[in-house]
Design an enzyme around this catalytic site. Structure first.
Site, PDB file in Angstrom:
ATOM      1  NE  ARG A  76      -4.424  -1.478   1.244  1.00 52.58           N
ATOM      2  CZ  ARG A  76      -5.572  -0.914   0.801  1.00 52.58           C
ATOM      3  NH1 ARG A  76      -5.384   0.496   1.146  1.00 52.58           N
ATOM      4  NH2 ARG A  76      -6.509  -1.381   0.241  1.00 52.58           N
ATOM      5  CD  GLU A 110       6.044   5.778  -3.249  1.00 50.73           C
ATOM      6  OE1 GLU A 110       6.926   6.386  -2.394  1.00 50.73           O
ATOM      7  OE2 GLU A 110       6.534   5.104  -4.002  1.00 50.73           O
ATOM      8  NE  ARG A 131      -0.009  12.770  -4.538  1.00 52.79           N
ATOM      9  CZ  ARG A 131       0.767  13.871  -3.654  1.00 52.79           C
ATOM     10  NH1 ARG A 131       1.664  13.301  -2.624  1.00 52.79           N
ATOM     11  NH2 ARG A 131       1.206  15.108  -3.964  1.00 52.79           N
ATOM     12  CG  HIS A 132       1.957   9.211 -11.324  1.00 51.34           C
ATOM     13  ND1 HIS A 132       2.871  10.335 -11.653  1.00 51.34           N
ATOM     14  CD2 HIS A 132       2.723   8.604 -10.373  1.00 51.34           C
ATOM     15  CE1 HIS A 132       4.055  10.149 -11.222  1.00 51.34           C
ATOM     16  NE2 HIS A 132       3.923   9.223 -10.448  1.00 51.34           N
ATOM     17  CD  GLN A 134      -5.047   0.129  -3.567  1.00 57.28           C
ATOM     18  OE1 GLN A 134      -5.044   1.272  -3.942  1.00 57.28           O
ATOM     19  NE2 GLN A 134      -4.199  -0.241  -2.660  1.00 57.28           N
ATOM     20  CB  SER A 167     -12.091  -2.708  -1.429  1.00 59.08           C
ATOM     21  OG  SER A 167     -12.807  -2.534  -0.306  1.00 59.08           O
ATOM     22  CG  ASN A 170      -2.606   8.827 -21.991  1.00 58.86           C
ATOM     23  OD1 ASN A 170      -1.402   9.065 -21.981  1.00 58.86           O
ATOM     24  ND2 ASN A 170      -3.396   9.551 -21.276  1.00 58.86           N
ATOM     25  NE  ARG A 179       5.910   8.258  -8.701  1.00 60.76           N
ATOM     26  CZ  ARG A 179       5.893   8.774  -7.445  1.00 60.76           C
ATOM     27  NH1 ARG A 179       6.827   8.442  -6.781  1.00 60.76           N
ATOM     28  NH2 ARG A 179       4.705   9.459  -7.152  1.00 60.76           N
TER      29      ARG A 179
HETATM   30  C1  LIG Z   1      11.112  10.777  -5.911  1.00 61.12           C
HETATM   31  C2  LIG Z   1       9.706  11.380  -5.585  1.00 61.12           C
HETATM   32  C3  LIG Z   1       9.551  11.908  -4.131  1.00 61.12           C
HETATM   33  C4  LIG Z   1       8.377  12.515  -4.037  1.00 61.12           C
HETATM   34  N1  LIG Z   1       8.081  13.027  -2.855  1.00 61.12           N
HETATM   35  C5  LIG Z   1       7.089  13.451  -2.549  1.00 61.12           C
HETATM   36  C6  LIG Z   1       6.693  14.053  -1.094  1.00 61.12           C
HETATM   37  O1  LIG Z   1       7.650  14.007  -0.245  1.00 61.12           O
HETATM   38  N2  LIG Z   1       5.397  14.454  -0.786  1.00 61.12           N
HETATM   39  C7  LIG Z   1       4.479  14.301  -1.730  1.00 61.12           C
HETATM   40  O2  LIG Z   1       3.450  14.852  -1.275  1.00 61.12           O
HETATM   41  N3  LIG Z   1       4.864  13.926  -2.979  1.00 61.12           N
HETATM   42  C8  LIG Z   1       5.755  13.702  -3.318  1.00 61.12           C
HETATM   43  N4  LIG Z   1       6.054  12.784  -4.409  1.00 61.12           N
HETATM   44  C9  LIG Z   1       4.738  12.965  -5.478  1.00 61.12           C
HETATM   45  C10 LIG Z   1       4.879  14.087  -6.220  1.00 61.12           C
HETATM   46  O3  LIG Z   1       4.973  15.510  -5.748  1.00 61.12           O
HETATM   47  C11 LIG Z   1       3.508  13.920  -7.313  1.00 61.12           C
HETATM   48  O4  LIG Z   1       2.434  13.979  -6.854  1.00 61.12           O
HETATM   49  C12 LIG Z   1       3.821  12.776  -8.346  1.00 61.12           C
HETATM   50  O5  LIG Z   1       4.831  12.349  -8.719  1.00 61.12           O
HETATM   51  C13 LIG Z   1       2.677  13.050  -9.297  1.00 61.12           C
HETATM   52  O6  LIG Z   1       3.231  13.415 -10.464  1.00 61.12           O
HETATM   53  P1  LIG Z   1       2.621  14.780 -11.156  1.00 61.12           P
HETATM   54  O7  LIG Z   1       2.459  15.746 -10.233  1.00 61.12           O
HETATM   55  O8  LIG Z   1       3.568  14.888 -12.612  1.00 61.12           O
HETATM   56  O9  LIG Z   1       1.207  14.313 -11.649  1.00 61.12           O
HETATM   57  P2  LIG Z   1       0.564  13.365 -12.778  1.00 61.12           P
HETATM   58  O10 LIG Z   1      -0.769  13.152 -12.431  1.00 61.12           O
HETATM   59  O11 LIG Z   1       1.541  12.342 -13.299  1.00 61.12           O
HETATM   60  O12 LIG Z   1       0.396  14.581 -13.980  1.00 61.12           O
HETATM   61  C14 LIG Z   1       1.373  14.651 -15.259  1.00 61.12           C
HETATM   62  C15 LIG Z   1       1.451  15.997 -15.462  1.00 61.12           C
HETATM   63  O13 LIG Z   1       0.313  16.453 -15.916  1.00 61.12           O
HETATM   64  C16 LIG Z   1       0.205  17.998 -15.413  1.00 61.12           C
HETATM   65  N5  LIG Z   1      -1.072  18.135 -14.392  1.00 61.12           N
HETATM   66  C17 LIG Z   1      -1.604  17.056 -13.932  1.00 61.12           C
HETATM   67  N6  LIG Z   1      -2.634  17.510 -13.133  1.00 61.12           N
HETATM   68  C18 LIG Z   1      -2.388  18.816 -12.983  1.00 61.12           C
HETATM   69  C19 LIG Z   1      -2.996  19.768 -12.630  1.00 61.12           C
HETATM   70  N7  LIG Z   1      -4.177  19.707 -11.680  1.00 61.12           N
HETATM   71  N8  LIG Z   1      -2.886  20.974 -12.963  1.00 61.12           N
HETATM   72  C20 LIG Z   1      -2.088  21.309 -13.910  1.00 61.12           C
HETATM   73  N9  LIG Z   1      -1.295  20.420 -14.490  1.00 61.12           N
HETATM   74  C21 LIG Z   1      -1.209  19.185 -14.212  1.00 61.12           C
HETATM   75  C22 LIG Z   1       1.550  18.282 -14.780  1.00 61.12           C
HETATM   76  O14 LIG Z   1       2.600  18.653 -15.813  1.00 61.12           O
HETATM   77  C23 LIG Z   1       2.074  16.930 -14.204  1.00 61.12           C
HETATM   78  O15 LIG Z   1       3.413  16.910 -13.937  1.00 61.12           O
HETATM   79  C24 LIG Z   1       7.162  12.438  -4.849  1.00 61.12           C
HETATM   80  C25 LIG Z   1       7.285  11.877  -6.321  1.00 61.12           C
HETATM   81  C26 LIG Z   1       8.737  11.398  -6.453  1.00 61.12           C
HETATM   82  C27 LIG Z   1       8.975  10.670  -8.063  1.00 61.12           C
END
Ligand SMILES: Cc1cc2nc3c(=O)[nH]c(=O)nc-3n(C[C@H](O)[C@H](O)[C@H](O)COP(=O)(O)OP(=O)(O)OC[C@H]3O[C@@H](n4cnc5c(N)ncnc54)[C@H](O)[C@@H]3O)c2cc1C
Length: 261
Positions: free
Chosen positions: A105, A110, A113-114, A122, A124, A200, A211
């Site tokens: 989990r 993590e 977050r994308h 996932q 449940s 995609n 990642r």
């Molecule tokens: C090594 C590492 C360490 C991390 N450490 C932390 C941490 O300590 N704390 C924490 O909270 N998170 C952490 N993260 C998570 C990170 O902050 C992002 O939330 C996560 O990687 C998702 O990536 P992304 O923001 O590019 O979003 P994705 O959803 O993958 O989006 C891809 C791209 O689309 C665009 N996009 C997406 N949504 C929007 C929006 N709403 N508005 C405008 N543009 C958008 C952006 O350009 C974004 O980069 C970490 C990630 C990594 C890889």
């Protein structure tokens, strides 16, 4: 405790409807292009992305758009040019669906977050009451793996002790769901779960890059290392610019020449 390894299985991908594409190409007077490409390019995903991109400029052949006097005939040249210009929006037309099995989990938290370009289902822990609790032991804890295992067994024992306080056979499904959900609060983040994840190709390129970076957590790097290998194998033109660097812990970093298209 059952010790397991994260596993990635590709379970679905985009396919074109050949009859539909043929009809579309007739509308565009571009049947010659399609007849040529469908043998040269058997990969539906890459074909769909190229077809969609060429629609933007009517660039299936010279003369279809009077402004276009030459075109990139070869799919590799065409897609490399798309990537180098950062025209990644056409990569959103095709997706891949993976099953991620035995991931913690920690890892799924993590992954979710994308947000852009993904779909997630996932297992449940509100509905599914775990019996065995499985774990992957991170390399940094290998030297204390027996203590790690003891801690997990202790938590598992407490979980089943609490679970046994309820008369499950007399409970309604709704009651079981509520108590199962309440009980999960004592379960550790590291326990293994399963997820179906669709993305995609624009998203996939970005998430693989982020990642598998050495600064990413080792488990998610293992998962997206497997995703990268599948993508490079199955969509060779779309991932041709990725290079692999082996890292000291046995995982690999995959770096694209064209980042965030
Ligand atoms: C090594 C590492 C360490 C991390 N450490 C932390 C941490 O300590 N704390 C924490 O909270 N998170 C952490 N993260 C998570 C990170 O902050 C992002 O939330 C996560 O990687 C998702 O990536 P992304 O923001 O590019 O979003 P994705 O959803 O993958 O989006 C891809 C791209 O689309 C665009 N996009 C997406 N949504 C929007 C929006 N709403 N508005 C405008 N543009 C958008 C952006 O350009 C974004 O980069 C970490 C990630 C990594 C890889």
């Amino acid at each position: 405790m059952t010790e397991i390894e994260p596993v990635v299985i590709k379970i679905a991908e985009t396919r074109v409807d050949a009859d539909g594409v043929r009809k579309l190409m007739e509308q565009y007077n571009a049947s010659d292009w399609y007849n040529r490409i469908k043998t040269a390019q058997p990969n539906d995903t890459e074909l769909l992305i190229e077809l969609s991109g060429r629609m933007c400029y009517k660039s299936y052949g010279v003369g279809l758009n009077p402004n276009v006097t030459k075109i990139r005939e070869d799919s590799r040249d065409y897609l490399t040019n798309v990537l180098s210009k950062g025209d990644g929006s056409i990569l959103e037309h095709a997706t891949v669906t993976f099953a991620f099995l035995n991931v913690s989990r920690v890892c799924t938290h993590e992954i979710v977050r994308h947000r852009a370009g993904t779909a997630i289902s996932q297992e449940s822990l509100r509905y599914v009451r775990p019996q065995a609790i499985s774990f992957w032991v991170p390399p940094d804890l290998r030297s204390v793996s027996s203590e790690f295992e003891e801690s997990v067994q202790e938590i598992t024992r407490h979980y089943h002790e609490l679970e046994s306080k309820f008369d499950w056979d007399r409970m309604t499904f709704e009651e079981k769901k509520r108590v199962t959900s309440a009980l999960r609060r004592i379960l550790p983040d590291g326990m293994a779960t399963n997820m179906v994840w669709t993305a995609n190709h624009r998203t996939l390129r970005w998430v693989i890059e982020m990642r598998t970076d050495p600064s990413a957590e080792v488990e998610i790097r293992k998962v997206f290392g497997q995703v990268a290998e599948i993508c490079i194998r199955d969509y060779p033109l779309l991932y041709a610019d990725f290079s692999r660097t082996r890292l000291p812990d046995g995982t690999s970093q995959y770096t694209p020449r064209y980042s965030k298209v």
